[in-house]
Design a protein around this motif. Structure first.
Motif, PDB file in Angstrom:
ATOM      1  N   ASP A 135      41.535  62.893   7.056  1.00  0.00           N
ATOM      2  CA  ASP A 135      42.447  64.013   7.253  1.00  0.00           C
ATOM      3  C   ASP A 135      43.680  63.566   8.031  1.00  0.00           C
ATOM      4  O   ASP A 135      43.638  62.568   8.743  1.00  0.00           O
ATOM      5  CB  ASP A 135      41.745  65.124   8.040  1.00  0.00           C
ATOM      6  CG  ASP A 135      40.823  65.935   7.163  1.00  0.00           C
ATOM      7  OD1 ASP A 135      41.181  66.142   5.989  1.00  0.00           O
ATOM      8  OD2 ASP A 135      39.763  66.352   7.630  1.00  0.00           O
ATOM      9  N   VAL A 136      44.760  64.336   7.926  1.00  0.00           N
ATOM     10  CA  VAL A 136      46.018  63.916   8.557  1.00  0.00           C
ATOM     11  C   VAL A 136      45.912  63.671  10.045  1.00  0.00           C
ATOM     12  O   VAL A 136      46.480  62.708  10.553  1.00  0.00           O
ATOM     13  CB  VAL A 136      47.189  64.897   8.315  1.00  0.00           C
ATOM     14  CG1 VAL A 136      47.891  64.570   7.042  1.00  0.00           C
ATOM     15  CG2 VAL A 136      46.754  66.326   8.379  1.00  0.00           C
ATOM     16  N   THR A 137      45.183  64.526  10.757  1.00  0.00           N
ATOM     17  CA  THR A 137      45.129  64.334  12.212  1.00  0.00           C
ATOM     18  C   THR A 137      44.387  63.041  12.557  1.00  0.00           C
ATOM     19  O   THR A 137      44.797  62.300  13.441  1.00  0.00           O
ATOM     20  CB  THR A 137      44.447  65.531  12.906  1.00  0.00           C
ATOM     21  OG1 THR A 137      43.276  65.861  12.183  1.00  0.00           O
ATOM     22  CG2 THR A 137      45.354  66.735  12.937  1.00  0.00           C
ATOM     23  N   GLN A 184      44.156  60.477  10.480  1.00  0.00           N
ATOM     24  CA  GLN A 184      45.015  59.409   9.979  1.00  0.00           C
ATOM     25  C   GLN A 184      45.976  58.958  11.061  1.00  0.00           C
ATOM     26  O   GLN A 184      46.131  57.758  11.307  1.00  0.00           O
ATOM     27  CB  GLN A 184      45.774  59.916   8.756  1.00  0.00           C
ATOM     28  CG  GLN A 184      46.933  59.019   8.352  1.00  0.00           C
ATOM     29  CD  GLN A 184      47.483  59.405   7.004  1.00  0.00           C
ATOM     30  OE1 GLN A 184      46.789  59.409   6.002  1.00  0.00           O
ATOM     31  NE2 GLN A 184      48.748  59.749   6.964  1.00  0.00           N
ATOM     32  N   ALA A 185      46.603  59.930  11.723  1.00  0.00           N
ATOM     33  CA  ALA A 185      47.558  59.602  12.769  1.00  0.00           C
ATOM     34  C   ALA A 185      46.881  58.793  13.878  1.00  0.00           C
ATOM     35  O   ALA A 185      47.424  57.803  14.366  1.00  0.00           O
ATOM     36  CB  ALA A 185      48.169  60.885  13.335  1.00  0.00           C
ATOM     37  N   GLN A 208      55.368  55.689   9.498  1.00  0.00           N
ATOM     38  CA  GLN A 208      54.749  55.914  10.798  1.00  0.00           C
ATOM     39  C   GLN A 208      54.568  54.636  11.624  1.00  0.00           C
ATOM     40  O   GLN A 208      54.828  54.645  12.815  1.00  0.00           O
ATOM     41  CB  GLN A 208      53.391  56.587  10.597  1.00  0.00           C
ATOM     42  CG  GLN A 208      53.060  57.593  11.670  1.00  0.00           C
ATOM     43  CD  GLN A 208      52.016  58.582  11.197  1.00  0.00           C
ATOM     44  OE1 GLN A 208      51.703  58.679  10.000  1.00  0.00           O
ATOM     45  NE2 GLN A 208      51.458  59.322  12.113  1.00  0.00           N
TER      46      GLN A 208
END
Lengths: 326, 268, 291
Positions: A189-191, A193-194, A223
């Motif tokens: 998920d994006v969170t 991933q970051a 990023q």
């Protein structure tokens, strides 16, 4: 600055086709670039562009029938054509790899901590307890809370993000000079991933590791990467520092790729598309492989374009647009 | 104006293993309520486990909620008769995520597009063939491809076929679950453009389920943000993205990869 | 732009389509050929043998192979070649019919259990599990003890033994296919359960069952031979491969041909079926593994 990874004219071909009609799928065609220690080099491209094949070629993970030419040097040692024994010595030691799916890159029946310790013992002469200690330290370093608690857990007891942290810890176990991460965050998920990208970023500074980050996601590139290579149909079409690539994309394919992102032009009704299809790589393609879909195609494109330097960028195109983004 | 779709207090719980006396439950949906007007597109955003796919299945009547109601065009889905449900299925159509799994590998793609017409016995055989050709044209595919098998098409082409199949019965609502997340950026752009065209030309309403905020931003009029089975934020797309109210929406927006590089001093 | 894309696609497809052909490995070809040969031999047994398999020739008791009797003669002086051919006939018939019967029952059971789930699944699966926990041979022997020996009873017993295995494969395969998006799509397009099962699920789920059935046919042939060896299957004087093994056991040192040829026939048949199963596995994958 020494290059931890130096590719020179690396090409990969897969024999295919029927008896009497043998063909070679030219998956990677004459790719050259270098990655310095402590640098994150992003390799971006769409499915089938050869970016994962390239990574597997460096790690010696391709079938023996594969035809590999050119050179790939990891920490100044040639890795193309190495024996199985020498490859085993390299893998997990001077070069390590992180794959997309953390749940399949860990053995489901083994405690996760032991899987890290195993990698250490494979390349260092340490006792079991020393290996365990190092594994625990690595688990702390990749941000797992309560490592001694987690050490004995089976992979399925951990979340996807934690599993990917374990995989990264195992990859870094022997302080590799080169870390290849093939879509390491695509399944997350994006969170998460970051977080994982921040972790990779932090670790390469701490260990001065060169990172080859393979992704289809330009957002991931933006990023964390320092420099970027753009691949299309097996060829490297552009290499540039990340800011330069986004601000001044030079190659027509790079431009098209950037324009196709939703949100690339805010408020635009329609997204820019690339007409046509990726060429069949088992056919002989003369010259630039993007030519059939390129809006700037000229006669010269029938010959493979040479790489030219433009400022900090290197581009393989005969008919470069002048000035900024169209 | 009454809404085309009204969802009220939708709740769904799954048993998640464990022995019968100590069964663990997953609250996939908890008290989800929203409304969608005809012709509008609602983007449902959330991470894995947010319940967004369960919501999609409930909206397609593939899954029965434990509590709450779904009203489509004024009629409660839970109390539909057999013929009422058939009518609902004709007017609400799905588009799925995986263009490789959403077409029967043994059927020609034309037959897949024709399936709903066959099921509802719409028109004569000849009419149906004609309609399939129109649908292929509509989604930007050469009608001659109708005879091909799914494996002979690219991912983007298959997803176009999936959309053509959904359009066959002229639905009023399309429920699309991650329809572009398996596609490459350049192919994704083509499919998103197609969705925009369909919105404009056919006025079909859509529930567009995705994890990707940039996709939602591009395609939706309204946005619903889901987190752990609850709908935490709902509103006009521009409003939600510009001024997110819920902390979860804010953290989601913050985690989205930047469109341009954020690093000002490249590491040396 | 779209029309351009279509043209380009059409070109790519036109180029690539004709190159897609199924190339089966040599082992599969060998398996198919071997099986075809065995079946042909069994069918044409009366033409090929030239002797009556049940004719007793006292002058040729345990006669060594010669030009007239290439496989020699058995303890009663009967021609081993004709007995092997006729025995193969019975064995193949029992093996194929028992597996066919089992498959015909297993497929609908597995489909229903896998697709509908719930109490129907529990009922079907638990009932089949009960059959599965009984030792195969014991089950067959019990059934024969009740009904009496014979090849029909043997075939029935074998069918009962393989039914739960095949049904279980069908159920698992149905579960996998039922979760595919095209089945969900078909459901949400209003197709009836019967329509979905017959046109989507069954055709896509049946592959593994056919593979399994092919492999089991080899085992069924072995099982029939075992039952006949024990005197519970095909009854003398009808020749059967298992019965011949029993006959030849006592004269193994004096007349090994009585034992060797039926044994060889069984081995060849089992190998043929398993090679066929392996080939079917590759051929039945609609997605094409390599591409």
């Amino acid at each position: 600055m020494t290059a931890s990874l130096a590719l020179d004219g690396l090409s990969v071909g897969f024999p295919t086709g029927a008896l009497g009609d043998p063909r070679i799928v030219s998956a990677v065609d004459g790719v050259s670039f270098t990655v310095a220690s402590g640098e994150i080099f992003g390799l971006v491209g769409e499915s089938g562009c050869g970016k994962s094949t390239l990574a597997n070629a460096i790690m010696g993970l391709l079938p023996t029938s594969t035809i590999i030419t050119g050179s790939a040097r990891v920490h100044d040692a040639e890795v193309i054509g190495l024996s199985d024994a020498a490859l085993r010595q390299m893998r997990g030691n001077t070069a390590a790899m992180v794959f997309q799916d953390a749940s399949t890159s860990l053995d489901p029946t083994w405690p996760v901590g032991d899987q890290i310790a195993e990698t250490i013992r494979a390349h260092q002469s340490v006792t079991r307890s020393e290996a365990k200690e190092k594994a625990l330290a690595l688990m702390t370093e990749v941000g797992l809370t309560d490592p001694s608690e987690r050490y004995g857990d089976a992979p399925h007891r951990l979340s996807g993000g934690m599993r990917q942290r374990i995989v990264i810890a195992a990859a870094l176990a022997n302080n590799p000079k080169l870390l290849i991460a093939d879509e390491p965050t695509t399944a997350l998920d994006v969170t998460l991933q970051a977080q994982i990208l921040q972790l990779i970023d932090r670790l390469r500074v701490a260990h001065n590791t060169a990172v080859l980050l393979i992704t289809h996601d330009l957002g991931v590139i933006a990023q964390v990467c320092d420099r970027v290579g753009v691949m299309y149909a097996g060829q490297l079409v552009e290499v540039a520092p990340v800011a330069e690539l986004f601000a001044n994309p030079r190659h027509p394919y790079t431009r098209a790729l950037l324009a196709a992102r939703p949100g690339a032009q805010s408020g635009a009704e329609r997204l820019a598309v690339i007409p046509g299809q990726v060429p069949d790589l088992s056919e002989e393609i003369a010259g630039c492989r993007f030519a059939s879909r390129c809006p700037r195609r000229i006669d010269a494109c029938a010959v493979t374009p040479a790489r030219v330097s433009l400022g900090d960028s290197e581009v393989a195109c005969w008919n470069l647009p002048t000035g900024g983004t169209e | 104006m009454t809404a085309l779709l009204e969802v009220d207090g939708l709740t769904k719980t799954f048993a998640a293993g464990g022995p019968p006396w100590r069964r663990r439950f997953v609250h996939a949906l908890t008290e989800v309520s929203f409304a969608l007007e005809a012709g509008r597109t609602l983007g449902v955003v959330g991470e894995s486990g947010s319940g967004k796919s369960t919501l999609g299945r409930c909206l397609l009547a593939l899954s029965t909620p434990d509590a709450g109601s779904i009203r489509f065009d004024g009629a409660d889905l839970g109390s539909l008769s057999r013929s009422g449900l058939a009518d609902f299925r004709r007017r609400v159509q799905p588009v799925f995520q995986d263009p490789y799994a959403s077409l029967d590998p043994r059927w020609s793609v034309g037959r897949s597009v024709r399936e709903a017409l066959d099921v509802f016995r719409i028109g004569s055989t000849l009419d149906r063939e004609q309609r399939v050709r129109e649908l292929f044209d509509r989604v930007g595919l050469n009608p001659e491809l109708a005879e091909r098998m799914p494996r002979q098409l690219s991912g983007g082409q298959r997803q176009r076929v999936g959309i053509a199949a959904a359009l066959a019965t002229e639905p009023q609502l399309i429920v699309a679950d991650e329809p572009v997340s398996a596609l490459d950026v350049s192919v994704q752009a083509q499919i998103l453009n197609l969705f925009r065209d369909l919105q404009r030309d056919l006025g079909v309403a859509a529930v567009f389920i995705t994890h990707d905020l940039s996709v939602v931003e591009h395609i939706s009029h309204d946005i619903a943000v889901m987190h752990l089975g609850r709908l935490v934020e709902f509103g006009r797309a521009s409003e939600v993205l510009a001024r997110p109210q819920h902390p979860y929406t804010r953290s989601l927006l913050a985690a989205v990869p930047p469109a341009i590089p954020t690093r000002t001093h490249p590491h040396n | 732009m779209i029309s351009q894309s279509i043209t380009a696609t059409a070109i790519v497809l036109a180029k690539s389509a004709p190159r897609r052909r199924h190339r089966l490995p040599v082992t599969t070809t060998v398996g198919v050929a071997l099986l075809a040969l065995l079946i042909l031999a069994a069918i044409a047994a009366p033409l090929l043998s030239g002797h009556n398999p049940e004719t007793v020739e006292t002058a040729r008791v345990m006669g060594a192979p010669n030009a007239l009797h290439p496989f020699g003669s058995d303890v009663l002086g009967r021609d081993v070649l004709s007995r092997v051919l006729f025995g193969l006939r019975v064995s193949l018939l029992v093996a194929l019919s028992s597996v066919a019967v089992a498959t015909l029952i297993a497929v609908p059971l597995g489909l229903i259990a896998g697709y509908f789930g719930g109490w129907l699944d529990s009922l079907i699966s638990r009932s089949l599990d009960m059959l599965l926990v009984l030792p195969a041979l014991l089950l067959a022997i019990t059934l024969i003890a009740i009904v009496g020996p014979g090849s029909t009873v043997a075939a029935l017993a074998i069918a009962i033994i393989y039914l739960p295995i095949l049904a279980r494969v069908m159920r698992t395969s149905t579960l996998v296919v039922s979760r595919q998006e095209y089945v969900l799509g078909s459901r949400s397009r209003g197709a009836s359960a019967w329509r979905i099962l017959s046109s989507h699920v069954a055709p896509n789920a049946i592959g593994p069952v056919i593979v399994q059935a092919s492999v089991l046919s080899g085992f069924a042939l072995q099982l029939e031979a075992a039952l006949s060896f024990l005197g519970l299957g095909t009854q003398p004087p009808t020749p059967s491969l298992g019965g011949m093994l029993a006959d030849g056991r006592d004269v193994l040192t004096q007349a090994p041909w009585v034992e060797i040829y039926p044994g060889l026939a069984i081995a060849l048949a089992v190998v043929a079926f398993s090679l066929l199963g392996d080939g079917l596995r590759r051929a039945l994958d609609p997605t094409g593994v390599a591409s």
